[in-house]
Design a protein around this motif. Structure first.
Motif, PDB file in Angstrom:
ATOM      1  N   ARG A  70      -4.700  43.074 -17.577  1.00  0.00           N
ATOM      2  CA  ARG A  70      -6.109  42.681 -17.585  1.00  0.00           C
ATOM      3  C   ARG A  70      -6.575  42.036 -16.288  1.00  0.00           C
ATOM      4  O   ARG A  70      -7.779  41.921 -16.059  1.00  0.00           O
ATOM      5  CB  ARG A  70      -6.366  41.702 -18.748  1.00  0.00           C
ATOM      6  N   THR A  72      -4.795  42.351 -13.004  1.00  0.00           N
ATOM      7  CA  THR A  72      -3.968  42.759 -11.875  1.00  0.00           C
ATOM      8  C   THR A  72      -4.695  43.726 -10.955  1.00  0.00           C
ATOM      9  O   THR A  72      -5.168  44.772 -11.401  1.00  0.00           O
ATOM     10  CB  THR A  72      -2.677  43.421 -12.408  1.00  0.00           C
ATOM     11  N   TRP A 107     -11.516  31.553 -23.750  1.00  0.00           N
ATOM     12  CA  TRP A 107     -12.048  32.827 -24.241  1.00  0.00           C
ATOM     13  C   TRP A 107     -13.555  32.935 -24.060  1.00  0.00           C
ATOM     14  O   TRP A 107     -14.112  34.030 -24.137  1.00  0.00           O
ATOM     15  CB  TRP A 107     -11.608  33.054 -25.697  1.00  0.00           C
ATOM     16  N   GLN A 108     -14.190  31.800 -23.803  1.00  0.00           N
ATOM     17  CA  GLN A 108     -15.628  31.830 -23.504  1.00  0.00           C
ATOM     18  C   GLN A 108     -15.891  32.151 -22.034  1.00  0.00           C
ATOM     19  O   GLN A 108     -17.025  32.431 -21.657  1.00  0.00           O
ATOM     20  CB  GLN A 108     -16.286  30.489 -23.872  1.00  0.00           C
ATOM     21  N   LEU A 109     -14.869  32.090 -21.213  1.00  0.00           N
ATOM     22  CA  LEU A 109     -15.044  32.405 -19.794  1.00  0.00           C
ATOM     23  C   LEU A 109     -15.297  33.901 -19.606  1.00  0.00           C
ATOM     24  O   LEU A 109     -14.887  34.722 -20.433  1.00  0.00           O
ATOM     25  CB  LEU A 109     -13.793  32.010 -18.995  1.00  0.00           C
ATOM     26  N   ALA A 110     -15.978  34.250 -18.502  1.00  0.00           N
ATOM     27  CA  ALA A 110     -16.179  35.660 -18.152  1.00  0.00           C
ATOM     28  C   ALA A 110     -14.930  36.179 -17.436  1.00  0.00           C
ATOM     29  O   ALA A 110     -14.062  35.402 -17.030  1.00  0.00           O
ATOM     30  CB  ALA A 110     -17.413  35.809 -17.276  1.00  0.00           C
ATOM     31  N   GLN A 111     -14.846  37.490 -17.271  1.00  0.00           N
ATOM     32  CA  GLN A 111     -13.667  38.122 -16.660  1.00  0.00           C
ATOM     33  C   GLN A 111     -13.376  37.539 -15.267  1.00  0.00           C
ATOM     34  O   GLN A 111     -12.225  37.235 -14.933  1.00  0.00           O
ATOM     35  CB  GLN A 111     -13.881  39.638 -16.573  1.00  0.00           C
ATOM     36  N   ASP A 112     -14.424  37.394 -14.437  1.00  0.00           N
ATOM     37  CA  ASP A 112     -14.205  36.912 -13.063  1.00  0.00           C
ATOM     38  C   ASP A 112     -13.727  35.456 -13.056  1.00  0.00           C
ATOM     39  O   ASP A 112     -12.924  35.064 -12.206  1.00  0.00           O
ATOM     40  CB  ASP A 112     -15.459  37.098 -12.181  1.00  0.00           C
ATOM     41  N   GLU A 113     -14.195  34.654 -14.010  1.00  0.00           N
ATOM     42  CA  GLU A 113     -13.757  33.254 -14.095  1.00  0.00           C
ATOM     43  C   GLU A 113     -12.300  33.173 -14.534  1.00  0.00           C
ATOM     44  O   GLU A 113     -11.518  32.365 -14.002  1.00  0.00           O
ATOM     45  CB  GLU A 113     -14.643  32.503 -15.091  1.00  0.00           C
ATOM     46  N   ARG A 114     -11.924  34.014 -15.506  1.00  0.00           N
ATOM     47  CA  ARG A 114     -10.524  34.013 -15.969  1.00  0.00           C
ATOM     48  C   ARG A 114      -9.585  34.499 -14.866  1.00  0.00           C
ATOM     49  O   ARG A 114      -8.533  33.916 -14.635  1.00  0.00           O
ATOM     50  CB  ARG A 114     -10.385  34.857 -17.244  1.00  0.00           C
ATOM     51  N   ASP A 144      -6.197  39.599 -30.878  1.00  0.00           N
ATOM     52  CA  ASP A 144      -7.111  40.586 -31.456  1.00  0.00           C
ATOM     53  C   ASP A 144      -6.679  41.029 -32.845  1.00  0.00           C
ATOM     54  O   ASP A 144      -7.426  41.721 -33.544  1.00  0.00           O
ATOM     55  CB  ASP A 144      -7.232  41.808 -30.533  1.00  0.00           C
TER      56      ASP A 144
ATOM     57  N   PHE B  65     -10.435  47.022 -33.276  1.00  0.00           N
ATOM     58  CA  PHE B  65     -10.703  45.573 -33.289  1.00  0.00           C
ATOM     59  C   PHE B  65     -11.730  45.252 -32.214  1.00  0.00           C
ATOM     60  O   PHE B  65     -11.844  45.983 -31.232  1.00  0.00           O
ATOM     61  CB  PHE B  65      -9.416  44.745 -33.072  1.00  0.00           C
ATOM     62  N   THR B  66     -12.469  44.172 -32.427  1.00  0.00           N
ATOM     63  CA  THR B  66     -13.364  43.677 -31.381  1.00  0.00           C
ATOM     64  C   THR B  66     -12.582  42.686 -30.523  1.00  0.00           C
ATOM     65  O   THR B  66     -11.574  42.134 -30.966  1.00  0.00           O
ATOM     66  CB  THR B  66     -14.596  42.984 -31.985  1.00  0.00           C
ATOM     67  N   THR B  72     -16.866  41.915 -17.467  1.00  0.00           N
ATOM     68  CA  THR B  72     -18.162  41.259 -17.319  1.00  0.00           C
ATOM     69  C   THR B  72     -18.058  39.952 -16.541  1.00  0.00           C
ATOM     70  O   THR B  72     -17.296  39.061 -16.918  1.00  0.00           O
ATOM     71  CB  THR B  72     -18.748  40.978 -18.719  1.00  0.00           C
ATOM     72  N   ARG B  74     -19.681  36.348 -14.872  1.00  0.00           N
ATOM     73  CA  ARG B  74     -20.427  35.242 -15.493  1.00  0.00           C
ATOM     74  C   ARG B  74     -21.914  35.540 -15.642  1.00  0.00           C
ATOM     75  O   ARG B  74     -22.482  35.395 -16.723  1.00  0.00           O
ATOM     76  CB  ARG B  74     -20.198  33.950 -14.679  1.00  0.00           C
ATOM     77  N   LYS B  77     -22.511  38.295 -18.176  1.00  0.00           N
ATOM     78  CA  LYS B  77     -22.225  37.812 -19.542  1.00  0.00           C
ATOM     79  C   LYS B  77     -23.389  36.976 -20.074  1.00  0.00           C
ATOM     80  O   LYS B  77     -23.788  37.098 -21.231  1.00  0.00           O
ATOM     81  CB  LYS B  77     -20.924  36.981 -19.520  1.00  0.00           C
ATOM     82  N   GLN B 111      -7.022  46.673 -12.627  1.00  0.00           N
ATOM     83  CA  GLN B 111      -8.241  46.020 -13.132  1.00  0.00           C
ATOM     84  C   GLN B 111      -9.392  46.123 -12.125  1.00  0.00           C
ATOM     85  O   GLN B 111     -10.524  46.439 -12.501  1.00  0.00           O
ATOM     86  CB  GLN B 111      -7.947  44.547 -13.446  1.00  0.00           C
TER      87      GLN B 111
END
Lengths: 192, 192
Positions: A70, A72, A107-114, A144, B65-66, B72, B74, B77, B111
């Motif tokens: 997710r 890399t 889990w509330q973070l966006a992809q770029d923040e994570r 999930d 599953f969701t 996405t 920040r 999102k 990614q």
């Protein structure tokens, strides 16, 4: 009827089973953070549908699936592919299973923040890379599937590299990423 | 025994069921690319374990599953959260179910490569955003469960916006991202 019900259990599922018998003998179960997991003598990994007999004698089952990476980037993926070793090496007599749950804040973070926390801040990939030649590992996803843990990482290595594995754990647990870890159990095993 | 077996079916699973009865009456099933899906009269979505009776009369079941959003940033999102509408709006009498399978080439990408194709090249989020106020949608993941499709997206909207929904589909299917789509079925339905 059993055949019909098996349809509801996906092909991609791996179940980690803690029980009174199994493939790997437990040496220690340490709760790093959060609530403990019941003590068991053995751990097994089972692909696909969990057998009912196993289930009735087991203390816990954690379901999971493997997936694409997710966070890399291309160059990192290349290096991981080149250096990673597959599980099942006969010389790797020790294993570690580390179930982890991350916080809702994560889990509330966006992809770029994570991604930023995972690698730019915590250097999760960079710090782990030097261990790849002698520590095999596979990440499994559980969140999930509605499980109590988000991830289970399974490691295999030779007992002569126990200290290096401890060092890898120590390094990761000091990172910014680990501030988002709400629950973590560290299970060490020896091959039966 | 049923109770025990249900443990093997995760909480997070939603099953899409094509059958001779159900919640949504099928108006059309169109194969966009790849092999067809058997024709059915009705489609239902069922949370959790699929009922055996439903299963025995159904023509197909797709498990999913969701999950958290994978591409996405920040600001994107934030905008999605502000503009998206939840499913179940009583005025939204039409639905579309679009199962998709992407190629192995897609899944071999890293990614950052997938993100670039998804948004910088194909503007998947940007193009979809203006439809959010009148088209509800939920992305479901199926690939990690070993299903024949990687994703199922479920849309709900008013029949007065049929043309706008067609326009959204047309826009996405012309993109760079869609060159990686190996199989796609477009199922349109009306609420029973």
């Amino acid at each position: 009827m059993l055949q019909e019900m098996e349809i509801t259990s996906p092909n991609g599922i791996t179940s980690f089973i803690g029980a009174s018998t199994g493939q790997w003998k437990v040496l220690s179960i340490k709760t790093i953070v959060g609530s403990a997991l019941p003590i068991v003598d053995y751990v097994s990994t089972v692909k696909g549908v969990v057998n009912l007999d196993l289930q009735s004698t087991s203390s816990w089952i954690i379901k999971s699936f493997t997936s694409n990476l997710r966070y890399t980037k291309r160059d990192e993926k290349q290096e991981l592919n080149e250096k990673s070793r597959t599980l099942g090496n006969p010389e790797f007599n020790h294993a570690a299973m580390i179930p982890i749950k991350k916080s809702e804040a994560w889990w509330q973070l966006a992809q770029d923040e994570r991604r930023k926390i995972f690698e730019e801040d915590s250097k999760h990939i960079q710090s782990s890379t030097r261990y790849l030649p002698f520590i095999s590992r596979q990440l499994h996803h559980s969140r999930d599937l509605g499980e109590d843990f988000d991830f289970v990482t399974w490691f295999e290595f030779s007992s002569k590299h126990d200290e290096e594995f401890n060092s890898l754990c120590y390094t990761l647990r000091k990172t910014e990423e680990w501030k988002y870890v709400d629950r973590e159990i560290d299970i060490r095993m020896v091959k039966v």
